[in-house]
Design a protein around this motif. Structure first.
Motif, PDB file in Angstrom:
ATOM      1  N   PRO A 104       9.266  25.980 -15.012  1.00  0.00           N
ATOM      2  CA  PRO A 104       7.906  26.173 -14.528  1.00  0.00           C
ATOM      3  C   PRO A 104       7.467  25.105 -13.464  1.00  0.00           C
ATOM      4  CG  PRO A 104       8.195  27.095 -16.891  1.00  0.00           C
ATOM      5  CD  PRO A 104       9.661  26.332 -16.373  1.00  0.00           C
ATOM      6  N   SER A 105       7.931  23.873 -13.914  1.00  0.00           N
ATOM      7  CA  SER A 105       7.385  22.664 -13.263  1.00  0.00           C
ATOM      8  C   SER A 105       7.873  22.739 -11.679  1.00  0.00           C
ATOM      9  CB  SER A 105       7.895  21.365 -13.968  1.00  0.00           C
ATOM     10  OG  SER A 105       9.323  21.435 -13.969  1.00  0.00           O
ATOM     11  N   TRP A 106       9.175  23.298 -11.553  1.00  0.00           N
ATOM     12  CA  TRP A 106       9.539  23.698 -10.272  1.00  0.00           C
ATOM     13  C   TRP A 106       8.811  24.403  -9.456  1.00  0.00           C
ATOM     14  CZ3 TRP A 106      12.110  20.539  -6.822  1.00  0.00           C
ATOM     15  CH2 TRP A 106      12.894  19.642  -7.468  1.00  0.00           C
ATOM     16  N   TYR A 107       8.584  25.658 -10.180  1.00  0.00           N
ATOM     17  CA  TYR A 107       7.687  26.616  -9.486  1.00  0.00           C
ATOM     18  C   TYR A 107       6.096  26.269  -9.283  1.00  0.00           C
ATOM     19  CZ  TYR A 107      11.164  30.458 -10.394  1.00  0.00           C
ATOM     20  OH  TYR A 107      12.168  31.229 -10.273  1.00  0.00           O
ATOM     21  N   THR A 108       5.593  25.374  -9.879  1.00  0.00           N
ATOM     22  CA  THR A 108       4.252  24.919  -9.760  1.00  0.00           C
ATOM     23  C   THR A 108       4.589  23.891  -8.498  1.00  0.00           C
ATOM     24  OG1 THR A 108       3.854  25.298 -12.090  1.00  0.00           O
ATOM     25  CG2 THR A 108       2.493  23.790 -10.640  1.00  0.00           C
ATOM     26  N   SER A 109       5.327  22.897  -8.624  1.00  0.00           N
ATOM     27  CA  SER A 109       5.578  21.780  -7.656  1.00  0.00           C
ATOM     28  C   SER A 109       6.050  22.613  -6.321  1.00  0.00           C
ATOM     29  CB  SER A 109       6.372  20.910  -7.979  1.00  0.00           C
ATOM     30  OG  SER A 109       7.606  21.275  -8.169  1.00  0.00           O
ATOM     31  N   GLY A 110       6.923  23.481  -6.110  1.00  0.00           N
ATOM     32  CA  GLY A 110       7.275  24.075  -5.203  1.00  0.00           C
ATOM     33  C   GLY A 110       6.260  25.073  -4.603  1.00  0.00           C
ATOM     34  N   GLY A 111       5.225  25.704  -5.391  1.00  0.00           N
ATOM     35  CA  GLY A 111       4.248  26.349  -4.943  1.00  0.00           C
ATOM     36  C   GLY A 111       3.152  25.801  -4.225  1.00  0.00           C
TER      37      GLY A 111
END
Length: 129
Positions: A104-111
């Motif tokens: 989830p942290s990568w999806y949030t930061s990538g988004g």
């Protein structure tokens, strides 16, 4: 310059839309990403498509500068390198590498990065930057 503006509009809008969707629906994307890892032919196809698209961008837009036009070329180079990794790395190592990013942290930061980058490129492409 026309090609640069086209790519700025294309990538800008794509990153804005995709970044927003990924942030809103990250729980839906995580199992899809896991499923891609379990399908070798799909991973191979993804690698071929990324390599082809990345090379096309770098060949059509070889502007290596420290501005928005350079970002477009960098996106193409990044895609080509990612495609090479998918194709050249052993399947188990690709899976291990990709699992590290399926959080989830990568999806949030990538988004967030996609939205900021998309806004910048769209602004340049549409003359608002």
């Amino acid at each position: 310059m026309e090609l640069s503006i086209f790519f700025a509009k294309l990538f800008g809008l794509y990153f804005l839309i995709a970044g927003g969707i990924i942030m809103m629906r990250q729980k839906s994307f995580m199992p899809i990403f896991t499923e891609i890892l379990g399908t070798r032919p799909l991973l191979l196809l993804l690698g071929c498509a990324e390599l082809l698209a990345g090379l096309a961008i770098v060949i059509a837009h070889p502007i290596f500068s420290a501005d928005w036009q350079g970002i477009i070329t960098l996106i193409g180079a990044w895609m080509a390198v990612e495609g090479i990794i998918y194709l050249a790395m052993p399947y188990t190592k690709v899976g291990k590498l990709m699992r590290q990013f399926n959080t989830p942290s990568w999806y949030t930061s990538g988004g967030l990065v996609a939205i900021v980058l998309g806004g910048y490129l769209a602004g340049q492409g549409y003359g608002m930057g």
